[in-house]
Design a protein around this motif. Structure first.
Motif, PDB file in Angstrom:
ATOM      1  N   HIS A  51       0.865  -1.187   0.000  1.00  0.00           N
ATOM      2  CA  HIS A  51       0.000   0.000   0.000  1.00  0.00           C
ATOM      3  C   HIS A  51       0.898   1.233   0.000  1.00  0.00           C
ATOM      4  O   HIS A  51       1.438   1.603  -1.035  1.00  0.00           O
ATOM      5  CB  HIS A  51      -0.923  -0.086   1.228  1.00  0.00           C
ATOM      6  CG  HIS A  51      -2.017   0.936   1.307  1.00  0.00           C
ATOM      7  ND1 HIS A  51      -2.255   1.880   0.341  1.00  0.00           N
ATOM      8  CD2 HIS A  51      -2.954   1.170   2.266  1.00  0.00           C
ATOM      9  CE1 HIS A  51      -3.287   2.639   0.687  1.00  0.00           C
ATOM     10  NE2 HIS A  51      -3.724   2.228   1.869  1.00  0.00           N
ATOM     11  N   ALA A  69       5.332   1.511  -0.782  1.00  0.00           N
ATOM     12  CA  ALA A  69       6.000   1.203  -2.048  1.00  0.00           C
ATOM     13  C   ALA A  69       7.018   2.275  -2.473  1.00  0.00           C
ATOM     14  O   ALA A  69       8.067   1.948  -3.026  1.00  0.00           O
ATOM     15  CB  ALA A  69       4.956   0.994  -3.146  1.00  0.00           C
ATOM     16  N   LEU A  76      11.703 -10.418 -11.799  1.00  0.00           N
ATOM     17  CA  LEU A  76      10.500 -11.074 -12.306  1.00  0.00           C
ATOM     18  C   LEU A  76      10.677 -12.596 -12.334  1.00  0.00           C
ATOM     19  O   LEU A  76       9.735 -13.336 -12.039  1.00  0.00           O
ATOM     20  CB  LEU A  76      10.132 -10.530 -13.684  1.00  0.00           C
ATOM     21  CG  LEU A  76       9.643  -9.070 -13.678  1.00  0.00           C
ATOM     22  CD1 LEU A  76       9.389  -8.573 -15.102  1.00  0.00           C
ATOM     23  CD2 LEU A  76       8.383  -8.897 -12.827  1.00  0.00           C
ATOM     24  N   PHE A  78       4.506  -0.181  -9.526  1.00  0.00           N
ATOM     25  CA  PHE A  78       3.765  -0.605 -10.731  1.00  0.00           C
ATOM     26  C   PHE A  78       2.554  -1.444 -10.341  1.00  0.00           C
ATOM     27  O   PHE A  78       2.583  -2.164  -9.348  1.00  0.00           O
ATOM     28  CB  PHE A  78       4.668  -1.435 -11.658  1.00  0.00           C
ATOM     29  CG  PHE A  78       5.733  -0.620 -12.304  1.00  0.00           C
ATOM     30  CD1 PHE A  78       5.497   0.016 -13.517  1.00  0.00           C
ATOM     31  CD2 PHE A  78       6.959  -0.452 -11.674  1.00  0.00           C
ATOM     32  CE1 PHE A  78       6.484   0.798 -14.100  1.00  0.00           C
ATOM     33  CE2 PHE A  78       7.947   0.329 -12.248  1.00  0.00           C
ATOM     34  CZ  PHE A  78       7.716   0.952 -13.469  1.00  0.00           C
ATOM     35  N   LYS A 105       6.107  -6.906 -18.597  1.00  0.00           N
ATOM     36  CA  LYS A 105       4.968  -7.361 -17.794  1.00  0.00           C
ATOM     37  C   LYS A 105       3.669  -6.624 -18.135  1.00  0.00           C
ATOM     38  O   LYS A 105       2.603  -6.967 -17.602  1.00  0.00           O
ATOM     39  CB  LYS A 105       5.361  -7.133 -16.313  1.00  0.00           C
ATOM     40  CG  LYS A 105       4.644  -7.877 -15.264  1.00  0.00           C
ATOM     41  CD  LYS A 105       4.996  -9.341 -15.112  1.00  0.00           C
ATOM     42  CE  LYS A 105       3.962  -9.980 -14.201  1.00  0.00           C
ATOM     43  NZ  LYS A 105       3.947 -11.398 -14.173  1.00  0.00           N
ATOM     44  N   ASP A 163       3.086   5.737  -6.563  1.00  0.00           N
ATOM     45  CA  ASP A 163       4.312   5.619  -5.774  1.00  0.00           C
ATOM     46  C   ASP A 163       5.577   5.603  -6.622  1.00  0.00           C
ATOM     47  O   ASP A 163       6.670   5.663  -6.086  1.00  0.00           O
ATOM     48  CB  ASP A 163       4.266   4.342  -4.923  1.00  0.00           C
ATOM     49  CG  ASP A 163       3.361   4.529  -3.730  1.00  0.00           C
ATOM     50  OD1 ASP A 163       3.423   5.605  -3.120  1.00  0.00           O
ATOM     51  OD2 ASP A 163       2.579   3.618  -3.423  1.00  0.00           O
TER      52      ASP A 163
HETATM   53  N1  COA Z   1       5.306  -6.345 -10.179  1.00  0.00           N
HETATM   54  C1  COA Z   1       5.249  -7.545 -10.751  1.00  0.00           C
HETATM   55  N2  COA Z   1       4.108  -8.207 -11.002  1.00  0.00           N
HETATM   56  C2  COA Z   1       2.979  -7.587 -10.656  1.00  0.00           C
HETATM   57  C3  COA Z   1       2.953  -6.331 -10.050  1.00  0.00           C
HETATM   58  C4  COA Z   1       4.176  -5.701  -9.812  1.00  0.00           C
HETATM   59  N3  COA Z   1       4.247  -4.513  -9.267  1.00  0.00           N
HETATM   60  N4  COA Z   1       1.670  -5.970  -9.828  1.00  0.00           N
HETATM   61  C5  COA Z   1       0.907  -6.962 -10.252  1.00  0.00           C
HETATM   62  N5  COA Z   1       1.704  -7.937 -10.762  1.00  0.00           N
HETATM   63  C6  COA Z   1       1.273  -9.195 -11.348  1.00  0.00           C
HETATM   64  C7  COA Z   1       0.997 -10.232 -10.291  1.00  0.00           C
HETATM   65  O1  COA Z   1       2.150 -10.978  -9.974  1.00  0.00           O
HETATM   66  C8  COA Z   1      -0.045 -11.050 -10.969  1.00  0.00           C
HETATM   67  O2  COA Z   1       0.594 -11.875 -11.920  1.00  0.00           O
HETATM   68  P1  COA Z   1       0.207 -13.403 -12.064  1.00  0.00           P
HETATM   69  O3  COA Z   1      -1.248 -13.376 -12.471  1.00  0.00           O
HETATM   70  O4  COA Z   1       1.143 -13.886 -13.093  1.00  0.00           O
HETATM   71  O5  COA Z   1       0.413 -13.989 -10.698  1.00  0.00           O
HETATM   72  C9  COA Z   1      -0.858 -10.048 -11.737  1.00  0.00           C
HETATM   73  O6  COA Z   1       0.025  -8.961 -12.008  1.00  0.00           O
HETATM   74  C10 COA Z   1      -2.068  -9.522 -10.975  1.00  0.00           C
HETATM   75  O7  COA Z   1      -1.632  -9.094  -9.717  1.00  0.00           O
HETATM   76  P2  COA Z   1      -2.534  -9.031  -8.426  1.00  0.00           P
HETATM   77  O8  COA Z   1      -1.668  -9.182  -7.218  1.00  0.00           O
HETATM   78  O9  COA Z   1      -3.709  -9.924  -8.566  1.00  0.00           O
HETATM   79  O10 COA Z   1      -3.068  -7.582  -8.501  1.00  0.00           O
HETATM   80  P3  COA Z   1      -3.609  -6.806  -7.270  1.00  0.00           P
HETATM   81  O11 COA Z   1      -4.743  -6.010  -7.746  1.00  0.00           O
HETATM   82  O12 COA Z   1      -3.856  -7.671  -6.104  1.00  0.00           O
HETATM   83  O13 COA Z   1      -2.336  -5.921  -6.919  1.00  0.00           O
HETATM   84  C11 COA Z   1      -0.968  -4.266  -6.155  1.00  0.00           C
HETATM   85  C12 COA Z   1      -2.314  -4.598  -6.798  1.00  0.00           C
HETATM   86  C13 COA Z   1      -0.849  -2.745  -6.046  1.00  0.00           C
HETATM   87  C14 COA Z   1      -0.915  -4.887  -4.743  1.00  0.00           C
HETATM   88  C15 COA Z   1       0.166  -4.842  -7.027  1.00  0.00           C
HETATM   89  O14 COA Z   1       0.108  -4.293  -8.301  1.00  0.00           O
HETATM   90  C16 COA Z   1       1.527  -4.626  -6.392  1.00  0.00           C
HETATM   91  O15 COA Z   1       1.953  -5.414  -5.549  1.00  0.00           O
HETATM   92  N6  COA Z   1       2.262  -3.536  -6.804  1.00  0.00           N
HETATM   93  C17 COA Z   1       3.529  -3.239  -6.213  1.00  0.00           C
HETATM   94  C18 COA Z   1       3.344  -2.454  -4.912  1.00  0.00           C
HETATM   95  C19 COA Z   1       2.920  -1.037  -5.163  1.00  0.00           C
HETATM   96  O16 COA Z   1       3.447  -0.338  -6.014  1.00  0.00           O
HETATM   97  N7  COA Z   1       1.946  -0.597  -4.367  1.00  0.00           N
HETATM   98  C20 COA Z   1       1.422   0.750  -4.442  1.00  0.00           C
HETATM   99  C21 COA Z   1       0.006   0.744  -4.940  1.00  0.00           C
HETATM  100  S1  COA Z   1      -0.596   2.372  -5.218  1.00  0.00           S
END
Ligand code: COA
Length: 376
Positions: free
Chosen positions: A222, A225, A250, A259, A305, A312
């Protein structure tokens, strides 16, 4: 009673409540606070104006805005016993933990605001005014800077810079932080706001709700990041190494911080605005190292990807250019989001219903009870 529906992991796409505060159009990449597009607010308003908008549902008149500025300035000073307690906290503590503990402690000194069910605009303004002071009190001591003063004449953005780097900022620097505060002020039912609303929905108080929210924002998925984006940039080091570092991560199924997003399917509009500020500030300081690394990181992560940047990705580069320590990025996020948290808590109280979802039970039933002495 409706039958329990299928589990939506992470409550994804579950509509949990009605709200007038914030709208995200994840497909179009739009973010709206109380009817106003974030791009207009970031271009033309200030954080104080946006806080007023979130709390009252409309933009302030010039007089109302000037009154709010004075009130926020006047509410900035910490109670002396709280300042002393912060001074006694271990200096190697993460500032998010200081913030969480200090807000919880502040409630002890402001008991009217912390009664069950207590929630007021004054409490919302007090918390919004005081979070930067808590950070300044802690950070200045751990780095040996001169003691914090309340400086009521400074805007929230200028005060944050004064409190955390101890210098008078330029207009450009103040505006960069002001825009960052505007962009972080609310984001619909993000995890920390939901946590605040859940706490409020039990008829707990505003200070408890904000304490819950700070604990939730702390997590790297959240608010945490931005800090990790800067660690990644330091690990990458130079533009040509970007692809190699990203691919390695990755392959190990690590997430690339900054991201992806639960709601946006296109670029987060806040990232678009902060990218510009990262460039503008970098050019003004003749320091485009982070900006160039981030641009390359965007290209590589999209290619590998298909992920877009979120808010962030660029915020840390803006704060770093101001000389702000990396572990203060999430606390700065909190200093802005507190306006949204408190607006949501005020809204929750107007139409209160205990938030209590249900779980699909997948455990055992009817196990024969074995007395402790007979278990193997
Ligand atoms: N880096 C690498 N892969 C990512 C990713 C990232 N930042 N964000 C999503 N993915 C991938 C996941 O691994 C998943 O791949 P898979 O289907 O092959 O397993 C797919 O994209 C979907 O991800 P999911 O976790 O279901 O999406 P979510 O809606 O739960 O996640 C976040 C949202 C923000 C938690 C996620 O994008 C993330 O962890 N981002 C990095 C942390 C971040 O920047 N947070 C700030 C948010 S404002």
């Amino acid at each position: 009673m409706p039958e329990p529906s299928e589990v939506q992991r992470g409550l994804q796409d579950v509509v949990a409540l009605e709200s007038r505060i914030c709208f995200i159009d994840g497909r179009q990449g739009r973010l709206i606070y109380q009817g106003y597009d974030i791009r207009d607010l970031a271009a033309r308003s200030t954080f104080e104006e946006v806080a007023y908008l979130l709390w009252y549902g409309r933009l302030p008149t010039a007089i109302e805005l000037s009154e709010l500025r004075s009130r926020l300035g006047a509410l900035r000073a910490l109670p002396a016993p709280l300042a002393e307690r912060i001074d006694g906290m271990p200096i190697d503590t993460h500032p998010m933990d200081i913030l969480r503990t200090a807000v919880s402690t502040l409630a002890l000194f402001e008991p009217d605001e912390a009664k069950p069910g207590a929630s007021s605009i004054r409490g919302a303004q007090r918390l919004t005014a005081v979070l930067p002071s808590i950070l300044g009190q802690f950070h200045r001591r751990r780095t040996g800077m001169p003691p914090l003063e309340a400086r009521p004449e400074l805007s929230p953005a200028a005060y944050l810079i004064y409190a955390l780097v101890d210098r008078e900022p330029t207009e450009l620097e103040t505006r960069a932080v002001d825009v960052a505060l505007i962009l972080h002020a609310d984001h619909e039912l993000n995890a920390s706001t939901f946590a605040a609303r859940v706490t409020a929905s039990t008829l707990s108080d505003l200070y408890s709700a904000v304490t819950s929210a700070i604990g939730t924002l702390k997590g790297p998925l959240h608010g945490g990041a931005a800090e990790r984006v800067m660690e990644l940039l330091d690990e990458i080091g130079t533009v040509p190494r970007t692809a190699e570092v990203v691919r390695d991560k990755l392959v190990r199924r690590e997430r690339i911080m900054g991201f992806g997003h639960r709601v946006y399917r296109v670029e987060d509009p806040r990232a678009t605005i902060l990218r510009e500020w990262s460039r503008k500030l970098g050019e003004a300081k003749g320091e485009l190292h982070y900006y160039e690394l981030l641009r390359q990181l965007e290209t590589v992560v999209y290619k590998e990807k298909g992920l877009y940047p979120n808010v962030d990705l660029y915020s840390g580069s803006v704060y770093s250019l101001l000389g702000i320590a990396h572990d203060l990025f999430t606390p700065i996020f909190a200093s802005s989001r507190v306006a949204g948290w408190t607006a949501h808590v005020l809204e929750e109280y107007q139409d209160l219903r205990l938030i209590r979802p249900t779980a699909k039970y997948i455990g055992a039933v009817d196990l024969p009870y074995v007395p402790v002495g007979e278990r193997s």
